[in-house]
Design a protein around this motif. Structure first.
Motif, PDB file in Angstrom:
ATOM      1  N   PRO A 282       8.720  58.865  65.150  1.00  0.00           N
ATOM      2  CA  PRO A 282       8.033  59.559  66.244  1.00  0.00           C
ATOM      3  C   PRO A 282       8.840  60.769  66.709  1.00  0.00           C
ATOM      4  O   PRO A 282      10.060  60.820  66.586  1.00  0.00           O
ATOM      5  CB  PRO A 282       7.942  58.488  67.342  1.00  0.00           C
ATOM      6  N   SER A 283       8.169  61.739  67.265  1.00  0.00           N
ATOM      7  CA  SER A 283       8.807  62.981  67.661  1.00  0.00           C
ATOM      8  C   SER A 283       9.754  62.774  68.838  1.00  0.00           C
ATOM      9  O   SER A 283       9.720  61.742  69.528  1.00  0.00           O
ATOM     10  CB  SER A 283       7.748  64.013  68.045  1.00  0.00           C
ATOM     11  N   ARG A 284      10.576  63.788  69.080  1.00  0.00           N
ATOM     12  CA  ARG A 284      11.496  63.737  70.206  1.00  0.00           C
ATOM     13  C   ARG A 284      10.738  63.647  71.528  1.00  0.00           C
ATOM     14  O   ARG A 284      11.216  63.035  72.480  1.00  0.00           O
ATOM     15  CB  ARG A 284      12.375  64.983  70.206  1.00  0.00           C
TER      16      ARG A 284
ATOM     17  N   SER B  45       7.104  73.232  69.180  1.00  0.00           N
ATOM     18  CA  SER B  45       6.897  71.842  69.580  1.00  0.00           C
ATOM     19  C   SER B  45       6.023  71.143  68.536  1.00  0.00           C
ATOM     20  O   SER B  45       5.447  71.780  67.636  1.00  0.00           O
ATOM     21  CB  SER B  45       6.226  71.775  70.946  1.00  0.00           C
ATOM     22  N   PHE B  46       5.926  69.806  68.674  1.00  0.00           N
ATOM     23  CA  PHE B  46       5.088  69.048  67.750  1.00  0.00           C
ATOM     24  C   PHE B  46       3.625  69.447  67.894  1.00  0.00           C
ATOM     25  O   PHE B  46       2.890  69.529  66.897  1.00  0.00           O
ATOM     26  CB  PHE B  46       5.250  67.553  68.021  1.00  0.00           C
TER      27      PHE B  46
ATOM     28  N   ARG C  47       3.076  72.579  65.979  1.00  0.00           N
ATOM     29  CA  ARG C  47       3.061  72.315  64.543  1.00  0.00           C
ATOM     30  C   ARG C  47       1.730  71.685  64.119  1.00  0.00           C
ATOM     31  O   ARG C  47       1.243  71.952  63.016  1.00  0.00           O
ATOM     32  CB  ARG C  47       4.243  71.404  64.166  1.00  0.00           C
ATOM     33  N   GLU C  48       1.166  70.851  64.943  1.00  0.00           N
ATOM     34  CA  GLU C  48      -0.159  70.313  64.635  1.00  0.00           C
ATOM     35  C   GLU C  48      -1.204  71.427  64.575  1.00  0.00           C
ATOM     36  O   GLU C  48      -2.074  71.438  63.696  1.00  0.00           O
ATOM     37  CB  GLU C  48      -0.556  69.279  65.696  1.00  0.00           C
TER      38      GLU C  48
ATOM     39  N   ASN D 200       9.682  73.970  56.398  1.00  0.00           N
ATOM     40  CA  ASN D 200       9.435  72.584  56.805  1.00  0.00           C
ATOM     41  C   ASN D 200       8.219  71.967  56.135  1.00  0.00           C
ATOM     42  O   ASN D 200       7.712  70.944  56.598  1.00  0.00           O
ATOM     43  CB  ASN D 200       9.287  72.503  58.326  1.00  0.00           C
TER      44      ASN D 200
ATOM     45  N   THR E 253       3.712  66.085  60.920  1.00  0.00           N
ATOM     46  CA  THR E 253       4.693  65.010  61.116  1.00  0.00           C
ATOM     47  C   THR E 253       5.939  65.229  60.261  1.00  0.00           C
ATOM     48  O   THR E 253       7.063  65.050  60.738  1.00  0.00           O
ATOM     49  CB  THR E 253       4.068  63.648  60.777  1.00  0.00           C
TER      50      THR E 253
ATOM     51  N   GLN F  64       7.898  68.214  61.666  1.00  0.00           N
ATOM     52  CA  GLN F  64       8.674  67.857  62.865  1.00  0.00           C
ATOM     53  C   GLN F  64       9.928  67.090  62.487  1.00  0.00           C
ATOM     54  O   GLN F  64      11.003  67.331  63.038  1.00  0.00           O
ATOM     55  CB  GLN F  64       7.799  67.017  63.803  1.00  0.00           C
ATOM     56  N   TRP F  65       9.816  66.159  61.541  1.00  0.00           N
ATOM     57  CA  TRP F  65      10.984  65.394  61.105  1.00  0.00           C
ATOM     58  C   TRP F  65      12.031  66.300  60.489  1.00  0.00           C
ATOM     59  O   TRP F  65      13.231  66.182  60.788  1.00  0.00           O
ATOM     60  CB  TRP F  65      10.555  64.334  60.094  1.00  0.00           C
TER      61      TRP F  65
ATOM     62  N   GLN G 280      13.810  68.298  63.178  1.00  0.00           N
ATOM     63  CA  GLN G 280      14.760  67.501  63.933  1.00  0.00           C
ATOM     64  C   GLN G 280      16.016  67.208  63.119  1.00  0.00           C
ATOM     65  O   GLN G 280      17.126  67.198  63.653  1.00  0.00           O
ATOM     66  CB  GLN G 280      14.110  66.183  64.377  1.00  0.00           C
TER      67      GLN G 280
END
Length: 479
Positions: A39-41, A95-96, A99-100, A133, A146, A149-150, A153
């Motif tokens: 899961p995201s930060r 942010s996530f 990115r979505e 990414n 997803t 985002q990983w 991070q």
């Protein structure tokens, strides 16, 4: 993937695009596959915010949309402490949610500049995001929020070696004050009980605990400034020590050293308060409100607070603490002759060691070792073990006062000390097995631990100053 296989899987793409894909893959360092990305930060940050409100890890996990085992694992591995900052991101990085949005627009074959206009970012930011990414397991770049985002991070991590790992002298100092041996005044080591092996569980209940010096992390951090005033490398915050103990992989201290903390907790938890039982033997002249005003002001030494800590089988240890210096005396209360040999008799003699007669004798013997000027008053709880307080006052010259019912804050120094002593004498253990010499060793350990309230001096040092002041010529008595 072999070059031939990769070319075969991407043969339907133009040569120029495949060349760009090769360049992107060649410049990106290899990263392990995340499987199902964590899961995201933002989700983790919300989880720890909910934990801070006091709810359980299971409730917080369900509230943020992760499974209960995942939430429990986050909480356990972090020792109950948030491993990430709870402050909101500044907006500098994607942010996530952004990115979505990028993934949706990119799937609709929108161009980089159009995506940038939609999300309010620079086209270069979007271009780099799509190249850096993107997922590559399929042989070509496929952008999924997803995975992106990983990867972001993982790339943002800046591993920093803990100070305790780099400084051997500092690590040894912290370890010795936290887990060092308890010694008698002559230097002899007292091993204490042999506890069961630590299994990673929380505070052990009704079981023996290891005896150690057990300075608190704050005591260790502040004492470093006194012991090494000119060595700036010998500095560490108490929070860094706690993180080394609680958070897995954070520092050089072993995880099982949490048993040397006063509470013995492996996780940060709210602490419960104890309550005293009221007694019915207190007369109007010995209630708390009748205690002299100078006893409330810690500027004058000689005012004490006392209580019992109770163990199994009606075993107990008496504790008395001086309000000014915080010096502690432990009163040995051995069981009387006939204990366990005759059947229990209602209203019969108390053979457990802390009946009124036995308590008076043991407490008088302990107080008699003090100078007369340093035994002015004693504030006790409402336990009936001191129902013979009038005789005690005659023998020692110490006036006894009793705290109000359910008011432990009227004996704050003693309550705090009893909490410290529970590290050595846990609830649910037999306290009668320890000799007077063992109790003296534990009192010696407590009296030689620096205290924040004493400006990081030890109670023994302050008490010694009080004794010296009594022997100075021309010093008037306060009696």
């Amino acid at each position: 993937m072999a070059t031939g296989d990769w070319s075969k899987k991407t043969s339907d793409a133009p040569v120029e695009l495949r060349r760009q894909w090769r360049a992107d893959r060649a410049l990106r360092p290899p990263m392990r596959s995340p499987g199902r990305p964590a899961p995201s930060r933002a989700v983790q940050r919300q989880f720890w915010r909910l934990i801070a409100t006091g709810i359980t890890s299971a409730e917080a996990a369900l509230a943020v949309g992760v499974s209960v085992p995942v939430g429990s694992r986050w909480y356990r591995h972090a020792g109950g402490m948030s491993p990430i900052s709870l402050a909101e991101p500044t907006g500098r990085y994607l942010s996530f949610e952004e990115r979505e949005e990028i993934a949706i627009l990119h799937a609709q074959d929108k161009g980089v500049r159009e995506i940038a206009r939609e999300i309010g970012r620079d086209p270069g930011t979007v271009s780099r995001e799509l190249r850096r990414n993107a997922a590559t397991r399929g042989g070509k770049l496929e952008y999924r929020a997803t995975v992106a985002q990983w990867k972001a991070q993982q790339s943002a991590k800046r591993p920093k070696a803990a100070k305790l790992l780099e400084n051997t002298q500092l690590r040894q100092y912290v370890h010795d004050r936290l887990a060092g041996n308890v010694r008698r005044p002559d230097g002899t080591i007292v091993t204490g009980p042999t506890p069961a092996p630590w299994k990673g569980l929380n505070k052990p209940h009704r079981a023996d605990r290891r005896w150690a010096l057990a300075w608190s992390p704050e005591q260790i951090a502040q004492r470093l400034k006194i012991d090494f005033p000119d060595d700036e490398s010998m500095r560490i915050s108490h929070e860094a020590i706690y993180q080394s103990l609680f958070i897995e992989g954070r520092g050089a201290l072993k995880r099982e050293l949490v048993t040397c903390l006063r509470t013995g907790r492996a996780l940060r938890r709210p602490r419960a308060r104890s309550r005293n039982k009221p007694g019915g033997h207190v007369t109007a002249d010995v209630v708390f409100s009748e205690r002299p005003a100078e006893a409330a002001d810690r500027a004058v030494p000689g005012h004490w607070e006392g209580d019992l800590i109770i163990g199994t089988g009606r075993s107990a240890i008496g504790t008395i603490v001086e309000r000014s210096s915080r010096s502690t005396i432990l009163v040995h209360l051995p069981r009387m002759e006939g204990w366990g040999e005759m059947p229990y008799m209602k209203n019969g003699p108390s053979l457990g060691g802390y009946g009124a007669l036995a308590m008076n004798a043991a407490l008088s013997a302990s107080m008699a070792t003090l100078p007369e000027q340093l035994r002015k008053t004693l504030t006790w709880d409402r336990g009936k073990e001191l129902s013979g307080h009038a005789q005690f006052s005659v023998e020692t010259g110490t006036k006894v006062f009793f705290a109000d019912p359910h008011s432990p804050w009227q004996r704050p120094t003693n309550e705090n000390t009893n909490g410290l002593l529970r590290q050595y004498f846990p609830k649910g253990t037999d306290l009668s097995r320890w000799s007077a010499e063992d109790l003296e060793a534990i009192a010696h350990a407590l009296n030689n631990r620096p205290r924040k309230v004493l400006k990081w001096k030890t109670p023994a040092e302050v008490f010694e100053e009080q004794l010296r002041s009594l022997h100075q010529p021309g010093v008037a008595s306060t009696d």
